[in-house]
Motif scaffolding. Structure first.
Motif, PDB file in Angstrom:
ATOM      1  N   VAL A   1     -21.156 -12.579  70.036  1.00  0.00           N
ATOM      2  CA  VAL A   1     -20.846 -13.131  68.719  1.00  0.00           C
ATOM      3  C   VAL A   1     -20.181 -14.489  68.878  1.00  0.00           C
ATOM      4  N   ASN A   2     -20.690 -15.466  68.159  1.00  0.00           N
ATOM      5  CA  ASN A   2     -20.100 -16.802  68.156  1.00  0.00           C
ATOM      6  C   ASN A   2     -19.106 -16.878  66.997  1.00  0.00           C
ATOM      7  N   PHE A   3     -17.876 -16.458  67.247  1.00  0.00           N
ATOM      8  CA  PHE A   3     -16.856 -16.413  66.202  1.00  0.00           C
ATOM      9  C   PHE A   3     -16.578 -17.817  65.669  1.00  0.00           C
ATOM     10  N   GLU A   4     -16.321 -17.905  64.384  1.00  0.00           N
ATOM     11  CA  GLU A   4     -16.068 -19.199  63.761  1.00  0.00           C
ATOM     12  C   GLU A   4     -14.773 -19.821  64.259  1.00  0.00           C
ATOM     13  N   GLU A   5     -13.757 -18.998  64.435  1.00  0.00           N
ATOM     14  CA  GLU A   5     -12.487 -19.533  64.915  1.00  0.00           C
ATOM     15  C   GLU A   5     -12.541 -19.738  66.423  1.00  0.00           C
TER      16      GLU A   5
ATOM     17  N   ARG B   1     -13.251  -6.464  69.865  1.00  0.00           N
ATOM     18  CA  ARG B   1     -13.191  -6.789  68.442  1.00  0.00           C
ATOM     19  C   ARG B   1     -14.371  -6.186  67.682  1.00  0.00           C
ATOM     20  N   ILE B   2     -15.575  -6.411  68.185  1.00  0.00           N
ATOM     21  CA  ILE B   2     -16.776  -5.904  67.528  1.00  0.00           C
ATOM     22  C   ILE B   2     -16.907  -4.394  67.724  1.00  0.00           C
ATOM     23  N   GLY B   3     -16.709  -3.935  68.965  1.00  0.00           N
ATOM     24  CA  GLY B   3     -16.841  -2.519  69.252  1.00  0.00           C
ATOM     25  C   GLY B   3     -15.865  -1.677  68.458  1.00  0.00           C
ATOM     26  N   ASN B   4     -14.628  -2.120  68.360  1.00  0.00           N
ATOM     27  CA  ASN B   4     -13.618  -1.365  67.621  1.00  0.00           C
ATOM     28  C   ASN B   4     -13.917  -1.335  66.125  1.00  0.00           C
ATOM     29  N   ARG B   5     -14.460  -2.436  65.625  1.00  0.00           N
ATOM     30  CA  ARG B   5     -14.826  -2.466  64.206  1.00  0.00           C
ATOM     31  C   ARG B   5     -15.967  -1.482  63.935  1.00  0.00           C
TER      32      ARG B   5
ATOM     33  N   GLY C   1     -25.494 -12.915  67.186  1.00  0.00           N
ATOM     34  CA  GLY C   1     -24.738 -11.713  66.912  1.00  0.00           C
ATOM     35  C   GLY C   1     -24.051 -11.690  65.569  1.00  0.00           C
ATOM     36  N   GLU C   2     -23.538 -12.847  65.123  1.00  0.00           N
ATOM     37  CA  GLU C   2     -22.795 -12.867  63.877  1.00  0.00           C
ATOM     38  C   GLU C   2     -23.661 -12.428  62.696  1.00  0.00           C
ATOM     39  N   ASN C   3     -24.939 -12.818  62.695  1.00  0.00           N
ATOM     40  CA  ASN C   3     -25.852 -12.404  61.628  1.00  0.00           C
ATOM     41  C   ASN C   3     -26.295 -10.958  61.794  1.00  0.00           C
TER      42      ASN C   3
ATOM     43  N   LEU D   1     -18.422 -19.100  75.700  1.00  0.00           N
ATOM     44  CA  LEU D   1     -19.787 -19.592  75.869  1.00  0.00           C
ATOM     45  C   LEU D   1     -20.618 -19.276  74.636  1.00  0.00           C
ATOM     46  N   PHE D   2     -21.338 -20.260  74.131  1.00  0.00           N
ATOM     47  CA  PHE D   2     -22.238 -20.023  73.003  1.00  0.00           C
ATOM     48  C   PHE D   2     -23.329 -19.052  73.441  1.00  0.00           C
ATOM     49  N   TRP D   3     -23.584 -18.049  72.604  1.00  0.00           N
ATOM     50  CA  TRP D   3     -24.534 -17.009  72.962  1.00  0.00           C
ATOM     51  C   TRP D   3     -25.701 -17.026  71.974  1.00  0.00           C
TER      52      TRP D   3
END
Length: 487
Positions: free
Chosen positions: A248-252, A160-164, A131-133, A258-260
């Motif tokens: 999304v696998n957020f960095e922080e 977080r993603i949806g609102n952005r 997701g991050e990419n 869970l890793f997706w």
């Protein structure tokens, strides 16, 4: 009245039995797959009342009843002209790069004949891992949009993603870019505030088939499982990644979730026209409007890249199970290897038999599935097929790093499929799905390397060990298998 109250349970059971008999007869007369009909009839008789509810919510066949009427977009002259320009004829087929496509010409012709979907050649593609990419690329393209943005997703969640995403869409709408959004009513968790905000910015936003009890509950089971976006008619996104934080696998704080593992595809070129057409068809359906087709929806595109891409869409509104038939054809025409990744492996008999036969013929068949997954009953149903696969020599791998949600297939180093379709009955026959089939050696090589990397995060299942699993597990699998045609 006293007699009724004294015998109410017998009366209700008798009424249930009568309705079950009528429903079973109705089911038999529709000539569906025997396994599916048997599962439904079993549920009707074994589970009083609950069986009828299962049938009402999950078992109605809408492809034959045509609840989803044929959309009228293809009747418009601009779409007819586009199809005529892109549709391959016999002369065009003679000029194809034989080294890349000839092996899979049966698949090309199948999709062309099934739904008039041409294979297009002037495309530039980029595989997006996780997701991050995907969101980095999508948001950048949205920022650069000039004319329109079309969003169609199974899940759009407020987060977080949806609102952005919503913030970006509103900014573009206020700049004068036309934005249209479609989200699945049942799967999405989009707040009323978010919807109101988009509408206030001039965004056209519609839920796919809202479910209001009781008159529309029969639509509960038929959902739009697609995940795609079109920007300016030139750039398209398609794959398995929804608009949701868990993808999304957020960095922080990476250990807090869970890793997706998922896969998406960015397409620039003529194949975007097929994605655009599918979006417009569904948007007309859910909005109840006849959207005026503009030339900018299908702009002229001149790219030097020549990646061959063919789009396959299927759903209750199609005459054929287009994606399932395409996958089946790819399996049956494989010569060297078939590498599959899917989060839900609950195949019909055709796909299961084809995979087992391919392995016994000598084709290398590998399947990656989640070790745990996000559905208990789906996991047990999947496990019920593993023994048969292993006995035929198919290699099955449990992904243990996290949740593998990618829906991909690589065949013989020339064919790749990336999309929303799982290998289960729900994707094949019930939901609206869309996949991209790419006939390209470089893409296939890239996806093969991705597959090998994913294999490092898996555990291979060995037949002798698998046979030793607890008896209770086998019982759970057997029970889940009965429901497999409905999952």
């Amino acid at each position: 009245m006293d007699y009724f109250l004294d015998n109410i349970w017998w009366i209700l059971l008798s009424a249930n039995f009568l309705i079950v008999l009528i429903t079973a007869g109705y089911e038999l007369m529709h000539f569906r797959e025997p396994v599916k009909s048997i599962s439904l009839i079993f549920a009707l008789f074994v589970l009083p009342v609950i069986g009828l509810l299962v049938y009402y919510f999950f078992a109605q066949e809408f492809r034959k009843s045509k609840l989803f009427n044929r959309k009228k977009l293809y009747d418009q002259k601009i779409i007819q002209r586009w199809e005529n320009e892109l549709m391959l004829n016999e002369k065009d087929l003679e000029n194809i790069d034989r080294d890349c496509i000839e092996q899979k010409m049966k698949l090309v012709r199948l999709l062309q004949n099934n739904q008039k979907k041409p294979v297009t050649f002037h495309n530039k593609v980029r595989v997006l891992i996780n997701g991050e990419n995907k969101f980095s690329a999508l948001f950048e393209d949205i920022k650069n949009a000039k004319h329109h943005i079309h969003i169609e997703y199974y899940i759009i969640n407020s987060g977080r993603i949806g609102n952005r995403l919503i913030l970006l869409l509103c900014e573009k709408a206020e700049e004068g870019v036309k934005v249209r959004v479609s989200y699945d009513y049942v799967a999405s968790r989009l707040s009323g505030k978010a919807v109101k905000k988009m509408k206030s910015c001039g965004i056209e936003v519609y839920p796919f088939m809202p479910v209001w009890f009781p008159n529309l509950t029969r639509k509960l089971n038929y959902r739009n499982h697609r995940k795609m976006a079109i920007i300016d008619g030139k750039i398209g996104f398609i794959g398995g990644i929804n608009i949701c934080d868990e993808y999304v696998n957020f960095e922080e704080n990476p250990t807090e979730k869970l890793f997706w593992r998922d896969t998406h595809l960015r397409i620039e070129g003529h194949a975007v026209k097929s994605l655009q057409a599918q979006f417009l068809l569904n948007f007309n359906f859910i909005s109840g409007k006849e959207l005026k087709v503009e030339e900018n929806f299908f702009p002229k595109i001149d790219l030097p890249e020549k990646t061959a891409v063919q789009i396959a869409a299927s759903g209750p509104d199609t005459d054929w199970q287009n994606i399932m038939e395409a996958i089946l054809t790819a399996i049956n025409t494989a010569d060297e290897y078939i590498y599959i990744t899917t989060p839900y492996f609950i195949p019909n008999n055709q796909i299961l038999t084809a995979l087992c036969m391919a392995s016994r013929i000598g084709v290398e068949v590998k399947i990656i599935i989640p070790e745990i997954g996000d559905s208990v009953i789906a996991r047990y149903a999947t496990n019920s097929y593993i023994e048969q696969l292993l006995e035929s020599g198919v290699q099955v791998f449990h992904y243990h790093k996290g949740m593998v949600h990618a829906k991909t297939m690589v065949v013989d180093g020339v064919l790749t499929s990336i999309g929303s379709c799982n290998l289960d009955n729900r994707s094949f026959d019930i939901n609206f799905e869309i996949n991209a089939f790419l006939y390209d050696k470089e893409v296939a090589q890239e996806m093969t390397e991705v597959y090998k990397k994913d294999l490092k995060e898996t555990t291979e299942l060995i037949l002798a060990d698998w046979m030793q699993r607890p008896a209770l597990e086998k019982i759970r699998e057997a029970l889940a298998r009965l429901w497999a045609p409905l999952l």
